[in-house]
Design an enzyme around this catalytic site. Structure first.
Site, mmCIF file in Angstrom:
data_model
loop_
_atom_site.group_PDB
_atom_site.id
_atom_site.type_symbol
_atom_site.label_atom_id
_atom_site.label_comp_id
_atom_site.label_asym_id
_atom_site.label_seq_id
_atom_site.Cartn_x
_atom_site.Cartn_y
_atom_site.Cartn_z
ATOM 1 N N GLY A 1 -17.008 10.557 3.269
ATOM 2 C CA GLY A 1 -16.457 9.315 2.727
ATOM 3 C C GLY A 1 -16.080 8.276 3.760
ATOM 4 O O GLY A 1 -15.045 7.632 3.641
ATOM 5 N N THR A 2 -16.947 8.109 4.759
ATOM 6 C CA THR A 2 -16.672 7.053 5.744
ATOM 7 C C THR A 2 -17.947 6.282 6.041
ATOM 8 O O THR A 2 -19.034 6.864 6.082
ATOM 9 C CB THR A 2 -16.007 7.619 7.030
ATOM 10 O OG1 THR A 2 -15.873 6.565 7.990
ATOM 11 C CG2 THR A 2 -16.776 8.766 7.639
ATOM 12 N N HIS B 1 -5.709 7.414 12.672
ATOM 13 C CA HIS B 1 -5.338 6.002 12.508
ATOM 14 C C HIS B 1 -3.906 5.843 12.002
ATOM 15 O O HIS B 1 -3.549 4.807 11.451
ATOM 16 C CB HIS B 1 -6.327 5.293 11.568
ATOM 17 C CG HIS B 1 -7.686 5.099 12.177
ATOM 18 N ND1 HIS B 1 -8.796 4.756 11.440
ATOM 19 C CD2 HIS B 1 -8.117 5.194 13.474
ATOM 20 C CE1 HIS B 1 -9.853 4.659 12.249
ATOM 21 N NE2 HIS B 1 -9.467 4.930 13.485
ATOM 22 N N ARG C 1 0.837 -1.225 0.000
ATOM 23 C CA ARG C 1 0.000 0.000 0.000
ATOM 24 C C ARG C 1 0.867 1.269 0.000
ATOM 25 O O ARG C 1 0.526 2.264 -0.638
ATOM 26 C CB ARG C 1 -0.945 -0.030 1.205
ATOM 27 C CG ARG C 1 -2.040 -1.090 1.031
ATOM 28 C CD ARG C 1 -2.873 -1.261 2.267
ATOM 29 N NE ARG C 1 -3.538 -0.048 2.683
ATOM 30 C CZ ARG C 1 -4.054 0.153 3.903
ATOM 31 N NH1 ARG C 1 -3.967 -0.810 4.821
ATOM 32 N NH2 ARG C 1 -4.653 1.273 4.194
ATOM 33 N N GLU D 1 -23.107 6.990 -0.470
ATOM 34 C CA GLU D 1 -24.419 6.412 -0.152
ATOM 35 C C GLU D 1 -24.697 6.704 1.311
ATOM 36 O O GLU D 1 -23.808 7.153 2.032
ATOM 37 C CB GLU D 1 -24.380 4.898 -0.387
ATOM 38 C CG GLU D 1 -23.279 4.262 0.432
ATOM 39 C CD GLU D 1 -22.854 2.882 -0.029
ATOM 40 O OE1 GLU D 1 -23.322 2.432 -1.075
ATOM 41 O OE2 GLU D 1 -22.054 2.274 0.694
ATOM 42 N N ALA E 1 -17.369 12.233 -3.622
ATOM 43 C CA ALA E 1 -16.681 13.280 -2.858
ATOM 44 C C ALA E 1 -16.107 14.349 -3.790
ATOM 45 O O ALA E 1 -16.123 15.537 -3.469
ATOM 46 C CB ALA E 1 -15.561 12.658 -2.012
HETATM 47 C C1 BJW Z 1 -17.314 7.365 -1.236
HETATM 48 C C2 BJW Z 1 -16.712 7.266 -2.472
HETATM 49 C C3 BJW Z 1 -16.607 8.445 -3.186
HETATM 50 C C4 BJW Z 1 -16.724 5.316 -1.703
HETATM 51 N N1 BJW Z 1 -17.067 9.570 -2.668
HETATM 52 N N2 BJW Z 1 -17.782 8.502 -0.742
HETATM 53 C C5 BJW Z 1 -18.342 -3.122 19.269
HETATM 54 C C6 BJW Z 1 -19.007 -1.901 19.288
HETATM 55 C C7 BJW Z 1 -18.319 -0.703 19.206
HETATM 56 C C8 BJW Z 1 -16.956 -0.682 19.064
HETATM 57 C C9 BJW Z 1 -16.295 -1.885 19.040
HETATM 58 C C10 BJW Z 1 -16.972 -3.085 19.132
HETATM 59 N N3 BJW Z 1 -16.048 -4.077 19.073
HETATM 60 C C11 BJW Z 1 -14.819 -3.538 18.924
HETATM 61 C C12 BJW Z 1 -14.964 -2.196 18.904
HETATM 62 C C13 BJW Z 1 -13.887 -1.192 18.718
HETATM 63 C C14 BJW Z 1 -13.303 -1.208 17.316
HETATM 64 C C15 BJW Z 1 -14.431 -1.110 16.301
HETATM 65 O O1 BJW Z 1 -14.910 -0.034 15.950
HETATM 66 N N4 BJW Z 1 -14.865 -2.225 15.733
HETATM 67 C C16 BJW Z 1 -15.966 -2.213 14.765
HETATM 68 C C17 BJW Z 1 -15.694 -3.244 13.722
HETATM 69 C C18 BJW Z 1 -17.280 -2.393 15.518
HETATM 70 N N5 BJW Z 1 -12.440 -0.045 17.236
HETATM 71 C C19 BJW Z 1 -11.193 -0.084 17.637
HETATM 72 O O2 BJW Z 1 -10.651 -1.110 18.018
HETATM 73 C C20 BJW Z 1 -10.446 1.233 17.632
HETATM 74 N N6 BJW Z 1 -9.852 1.443 18.910
HETATM 75 C C21 BJW Z 1 -10.605 1.602 20.014
HETATM 76 O O3 BJW Z 1 -11.836 1.555 19.989
HETATM 77 O O4 BJW Z 1 -9.870 1.878 21.143
HETATM 78 C C22 BJW Z 1 -10.596 2.047 22.378
HETATM 79 C C23 BJW Z 1 -11.176 3.441 22.549
HETATM 80 C C24 BJW Z 1 -12.320 3.623 23.274
HETATM 81 C C25 BJW Z 1 -12.870 4.894 23.434
HETATM 82 C C26 BJW Z 1 -12.237 5.986 22.882
HETATM 83 C C27 BJW Z 1 -11.099 5.788 22.165
HETATM 84 C C28 BJW Z 1 -10.571 4.512 21.975
HETATM 85 C C29 BJW Z 1 -9.329 1.230 16.593
HETATM 86 C C30 BJW Z 1 -9.873 1.189 15.197
HETATM 87 C C31 BJW Z 1 -8.711 1.104 14.204
HETATM 88 C C32 BJW Z 1 -9.204 0.995 12.766
HETATM 89 N N7 BJW Z 1 -8.096 0.718 11.940
HETATM 90 C C33 BJW Z 1 -8.297 0.679 10.476
HETATM 91 C C34 BJW Z 1 -6.952 0.268 9.831
HETATM 92 C C35 BJW Z 1 -5.982 1.455 9.882
HETATM 93 C C36 BJW Z 1 -4.724 1.192 9.135
HETATM 94 C C37 BJW Z 1 -4.966 0.866 7.664
HETATM 95 O O5 BJW Z 1 -5.369 1.719 6.876
HETATM 96 O O6 BJW Z 1 -4.732 -0.308 7.321
HETATM 97 O O7 BJW Z 1 -8.722 1.956 10.010
HETATM 98 S S1 BJW Z 1 -9.612 -0.413 9.969
HETATM 99 C C38 BJW Z 1 -10.177 0.615 8.642
HETATM 100 O O8 BJW Z 1 -11.523 1.117 8.921
HETATM 101 C C39 BJW Z 1 -9.256 1.852 8.667
HETATM 102 C C40 BJW Z 1 -10.220 2.956 8.388
HETATM 103 O O9 BJW Z 1 -9.658 4.188 8.812
HETATM 104 C C41 BJW Z 1 -11.441 2.533 9.146
HETATM 105 C C42 BJW Z 1 -12.719 3.197 8.681
HETATM 106 O O10 BJW Z 1 -13.002 2.871 7.356
HETATM 107 P P1 BJW Z 1 -13.641 3.963 6.382
HETATM 108 O O11 BJW Z 1 -12.669 5.039 6.145
HETATM 109 O O12 BJW Z 1 -14.965 4.351 6.888
HETATM 110 O O13 BJW Z 1 -13.754 3.137 5.011
HETATM 111 P P2 BJW Z 1 -14.949 2.187 4.505
HETATM 112 O O14 BJW Z 1 -14.405 1.384 3.397
HETATM 113 O O15 BJW Z 1 -15.571 1.461 5.609
HETATM 114 O O16 BJW Z 1 -16.039 3.220 3.967
HETATM 115 C C43 BJW Z 1 -15.809 4.022 2.825
HETATM 116 C C44 BJW Z 1 -17.061 4.864 2.583
HETATM 117 O O17 BJW Z 1 -16.783 5.749 1.514
HETATM 118 C C45 BJW Z 1 -18.308 4.037 2.192
HETATM 119 O O18 BJW Z 1 -19.448 4.477 2.949
HETATM 120 C C46 BJW Z 1 -18.498 4.354 0.714
HETATM 121 O O19 BJW Z 1 -19.859 4.412 0.315
HETATM 122 C C47 BJW Z 1 -17.880 5.731 0.611
HETATM 123 N N8 BJW Z 1 -17.331 6.032 -0.692
HETATM 124 N N9 BJW Z 1 -16.376 5.901 -2.685
HETATM 125 C C48 BJW Z 1 -17.667 9.531 -1.424
HETATM 126 N N10 BJW Z 1 -16.060 8.431 -4.433
#
Ligand code: BJW
Length: 233
Positions: free
Chosen positions: A175-176, A109, A59, A203, A219
């Site tokens: 875009g999230t 992140h 990447r 969406e 976007a």
């Molecule tokens: C367009 C478009 C165009 C397309 N124009 N739009 C149960 C309940 C609640 C929470 C948890 C749970 N179990 C575990 C948790 C916590 C967990 C979590 O959230 N899990 C879920 C699966 C439920 N979270 C964590 O572990 C986080 N840490 C944490 O919570 O610590 C404790 C804490 C507590 C309180 C306060 C603070 C901390 C850490 C999360 C780390 C995420 N890491 C990643 C990888 C990063 C490195 C890498 O890049 O490899 O981050 S995972 C991945 O997802 C990456 C992204 O940043 C993240 C979000 O994804 P994103 O950006 O939303 O992408 P997509 O693909 O999901 O969406 C794209 C969107 O764009 C779509 O909607 C499309 O429609 C749209 N789109 N083209 C406009 N042209």
């Protein structure tokens, strides 16, 4: 638009999609090609470091040929021209906001172009592969990992983000998918503080119903139009 002075913008993978960077959860996205547990958790890294380092090397290398798109350019224009407080909180590990010229950017992140040493815990700018176990520039130990936040780890600078949301008049999410916390919860934090909220996404996202307003589209089109709107006052 009501009187707006302080803005917090959250961006996700969708803002970089039109630059040719894969999102995570869309069809053909990164999580269709790789198991999240294998490449984006500390446990996955402990199990198979070669797989994880190779995933991020690939990447980081791909990022070199990508360019910021109209959405990154528009946010950079906003950053240059906006006299109120502004914070672009990105979940993205790419550097396209910065390459477009934005300065007020926070990578919650982490960043592809940064290395974290597991021996001395120092961060170093990094644009080379890590699979060949290069030495840490600070302590020389061959203990580098990508400086990114995996599931189960604490995202960066949470206090600064919450402070900015507390000061904000407007929270904009771009875009999230709203699938990953704590970022997915910012809209609710903002609502509790009576901050105006706007979503710009291809969406409706998982959290769309939390926003005062949700606009659907690319976007590259929605963001420049919104920036013109907000700068016109
Ligand atoms: C367009 C478009 C165009 C397309 N124009 N739009 C149960 C309940 C609640 C929470 C948890 C749970 N179990 C575990 C948790 C916590 C967990 C979590 O959230 N899990 C879920 C699966 C439920 N979270 C964590 O572990 C986080 N840490 C944490 O919570 O610590 C404790 C804490 C507590 C309180 C306060 C603070 C901390 C850490 C999360 C780390 C995420 N890491 C990643 C990888 C990063 C490195 C890498 O890049 O490899 O981050 S995972 C991945 O997802 C990456 C992204 O940043 C993240 C979000 O994804 P994103 O950006 O939303 O992408 P997509 O693909 O999901 O969406 C794209 C969107 O764009 C779509 O909607 C499309 O429609 C749209 N789109 N083209 C406009 N042209």
């Amino acid at each position: 638009m009501p009187d707006i002075r302080n803005i917090v913008i959250l961006t996700g993978a969708g803002i970089s999609a039109e630059s040719g960077i894969d999102t995570f959860r869309d069809a053909g996205g990164l999580w269709e090609q790789h198991r999240v547990e294998d490449v984006a958790t500390p446990e996955g890294f402990a199990r198979d470091p070669d797989l994880v380092l190779g995933f991020y090397d690939m990447r980081r290398e791909a990022l070199l040929s990508k360019q910021p798109n109209a959405a990154h350019e528009a946010l950079a224009k906003l950053d240059r021209g906006w006299s109120g407080e502004l914070l672009i909180v990105t979940q993205n590990v790419d550097d396209l906001h910065e390459r477009a010229g934005a300065k007020r950017v926070l990578h919650m992140h982490g960043e592809l172009k940064s290395a974290l040493c597991l021996s001395c815990e120092m961060r170093s700018p990094w644009d080379a592969p890590m699979s060949d176990r290069p030495p840490c520039p600070v302590c020389q130990a061959p203990s580098l990992r990508p400086d990114v936040v995996w599931f189960g780890e604490m995202p960066y600078q949470m206090e600064r983000i919450y402070a900015a949301i507390r000061q904000a008049d407007l929270f904009v999410s771009i875009g999230t998918s709203g699938a990953v916390y704590p970022a997915a919860g910012f809209v609710r934090d903002a609502r509790e503080l009576s901050v105006r909220t706007l979503e710009l996404n291809l969406e409706r996202s998982e959290g769309s119903h939390w926003f005062h307003e949700s606009r659907q589209g690319r976007a590259g089109e929605l963001v420049p139009a919104w920036v013109d709107e907000v700068m016109a006052g």
